[in-house]
Design a protein around this motif. Structure first.
Motif, PDB file in Angstrom:
ATOM      1  N   SER A 142      -2.804   3.507   6.517  1.00 13.47           N
ATOM      2  CA  SER A 142      -4.315   3.047   6.548  1.00 13.47           C
ATOM      3  C   SER A 142      -4.425   2.813   8.020  1.00 13.47           C
ATOM      4  CB  SER A 142      -4.247   1.500   5.944  1.00 13.47           C
ATOM      5  OG  SER A 142      -3.393   0.540   6.334  1.00 13.47           O
ATOM      6  N   ASN A 156     -14.116   4.357   8.372  1.00 13.12           N
ATOM      7  CA  ASN A 156     -13.106   4.415   9.304  1.00 13.12           C
ATOM      8  C   ASN A 156     -13.858   3.621  10.541  1.00 13.12           C
ATOM      9  OD1 ASN A 156     -11.051   6.119   8.073  1.00 13.12           O
ATOM     10  ND2 ASN A 156     -12.748   7.826   8.819  1.00 13.12           N
ATOM     11  N   GLY A 166     -11.361   1.453   3.683  1.00 14.08           N
ATOM     12  CA  GLY A 166     -11.195   2.053   2.460  1.00 14.08           C
ATOM     13  C   GLY A 166     -12.180   3.097   2.018  1.00 14.08           C
ATOM     14  N   SER A 174     -14.816   8.089   3.187  1.00 17.95           N
ATOM     15  CA  SER A 174     -14.217   7.391   3.916  1.00 17.95           C
ATOM     16  C   SER A 174     -14.652   6.234   4.713  1.00 17.95           C
ATOM     17  CB  SER A 174     -13.316   8.168   4.847  1.00 17.95           C
ATOM     18  OG  SER A 174     -12.451   8.977   4.146  1.00 17.95           O
ATOM     19  N   ARG A 206      -6.127  -4.861   6.746  1.00 18.44           N
ATOM     20  CA  ARG A 206      -5.580  -3.865   7.448  1.00 18.44           C
ATOM     21  C   ARG A 206      -5.235  -3.966   8.970  1.00 18.44           C
ATOM     22  NH1 ARG A 206      -7.655   1.010   3.563  1.00 18.44           N
ATOM     23  NH2 ARG A 206      -6.293   0.703   2.177  1.00 18.44           N
ATOM     24  N   GLU A 216       0.601  -1.367   0.034  1.00 20.90           N
ATOM     25  CA  GLU A 216      -0.017   0.100   0.114  1.00 20.90           C
ATOM     26  C   GLU A 216       0.721   1.299  -0.098  1.00 20.90           C
ATOM     27  OE1 GLU A 216      -4.313  -1.233   1.769  1.00 20.90           O
ATOM     28  OE2 GLU A 216      -2.690  -0.493   3.162  1.00 20.90           O
ATOM     29  N   GLN A 258     -11.832  -3.349   3.463  1.00 23.70           N
ATOM     30  CA  GLN A 258     -10.319  -3.452   3.604  1.00 23.70           C
ATOM     31  C   GLN A 258     -10.001  -3.812   4.905  1.00 23.70           C
ATOM     32  OE1 GLN A 258      -8.114  -3.709   0.612  1.00 23.70           O
ATOM     33  NE2 GLN A 258     -10.105  -3.369  -0.373  1.00 23.70           N
ATOM     34  N   SER A 282      -8.262   2.390   8.376  1.00 21.48           N
ATOM     35  CA  SER A 282      -9.416   2.587   7.312  1.00 21.48           C
ATOM     36  C   SER A 282      -9.708   1.298   6.720  1.00 21.48           C
ATOM     37  CB  SER A 282      -8.446   3.487   6.096  1.00 21.48           C
ATOM     38  OG  SER A 282      -9.004   3.545   4.902  1.00 21.48           O
TER      39      SER A 282
END
Length: 322
Positions: free
Chosen positions: A37, A91, A54, A89, A125, A33, A121, A52
């Motif tokens: 993130s 989160n 994504g 976003s 992550r 990446e 994601q 994150s």
């Protein structure tokens, strides 16, 4: 070493000690990446990690479907944003307090019918941060929209979670999704059906893990979930407090345009008028207390403060602490 770096290392080390993952796995994931993130914050003695999931591209009318289109277009121009689509976003937050590891919201997951490759994601992550899903003791759901529960429905995730996992969610939220009302939302085609299906499947698969609360629940020392309603009937925020430090994870109560235009209706709000009242109340609280704000759909890492600006508010992003 900065507080953020120390917190990030502490979380990663504690979780690494609880798993048998070798050190090369996080390194490989990070190298794939090009942008950060995750972002660590220290709230007194409590470690917080913003992660994150994504981004979710949606039509810009979703930012304020009750707004004058010309005014909405002007806001987008002022923010140097395109007129056709806006990246929301996604989160989530991981909190370590009192020996518990609490995940606040679980991301979008992977719905093949919606074709959203830049989202979903979170699991990857978490792994990149050295966080083992099996170490999560508690999950708090701000509400049961798909982008908050979908990560729990990804194939193989449930098998990696603890058998004694506690999932905290407002009782009013679970009740709402038994027969959800979409009459006042303004969503793109396909989303209502996808949201219904995800909430139904989540309830069926995780019913035995649910820990319902009415208005407020202390999940761990200094970590309190409080029902606000508005966005959905059981929507809640999570306040984290330790020493003199405070942070609020506001879920979907606050979004990017909501500081300057708190009366604009987010297209996913099931009770738009109440959602606007909740938004104003929370923003006033944040401005008065000086608590840090993190929210699902503010640009990552979404850590900052709120200031009063005339009859509206102003978003003050935190300076990144390296």
């Amino acid at each position: 070493m900065s507080q953020a770096e120390a917190a990030s290392r502490r979380i990663g080390q504690e979780e690494a000690n609880m798993t048998q993952n070798n050190a090369s796995q996080p390194a490989r994931a990070r190298s794939e990446e090009l942008v950060p993130s995750r972002y660590a914050v220290r709230v007194g003695e409590i470690d917080v990690l913003v992660i994150s999931d994504g981004v979710l591209p949606l039509p810009t009318a979703m930012l304020g479907h009750n707004a004058d289109p010309a005014v909405r277009a002007g806001w987008l121009d002022d923010m140097f944003l395109p007129q056709d689509a806006f990246d929301w976003s996604l989160n989530a937050v991981l909190v370590r307090s009192g020996g518990q590891t609490i995940l606040i919201d679980a991301g979008l997951g992977l719905d093949p019918d919606l074709n959203l490759p830049r989202a979903g994601q979170l699991t990857k992550r978490l792994e990149a941060a050295g966080i083992d899903l099996g170490s999560v003791t508690d999950i708090v759901l701000t509400h049961m929209h798909m982008d908050h529960v979908g990560g729990l429905l990804v194939e193989g995730v449930k098998e990696r979670l603890r058998p004694d996992l506690r999932i905290h969610v407002a009782a009013a939220e679970v009740k709402f999704w038994e027969a959800p009302d979409f009459s006042r939302v303004s969503m793109p085609p396909g989303f209502p059906d996808a949201l219904r299906a995800a909430a139904k499947r989540f309830t069926e698969e995780y019913r035995s893990h649910l820990r319902l609360f009415d208005e407020e629940q202390e999940v761990a020392p200094g970590v309190v979930a409080t029902r606000t309603g508005g966005h959905t009937p059981g929507h809640c925020v999570v306040r984290v407090a330790s020493g003199g430090d405070r942070l609020m994870f506001a879920g979907d109560a606050v979004f990017a345009v909501g500081f300057e235009h708190p009366d604009w209706y987010n297209g996913f709000e099931h009770d738009p008028e109440e959602a606007a009242r909740v938004r104003v109340r929370l923003l006033r609280e944040l401005a008065e207390t000086g608590a840090q704000l993190v929210a699902t759909h503010l640009p990552f890492p979404s850590v900052g403060h709120v200031a009063v600006d005339g009859d509206a508010f102003r978003w003050v992003p935190a300076f990144w602490d390296y």
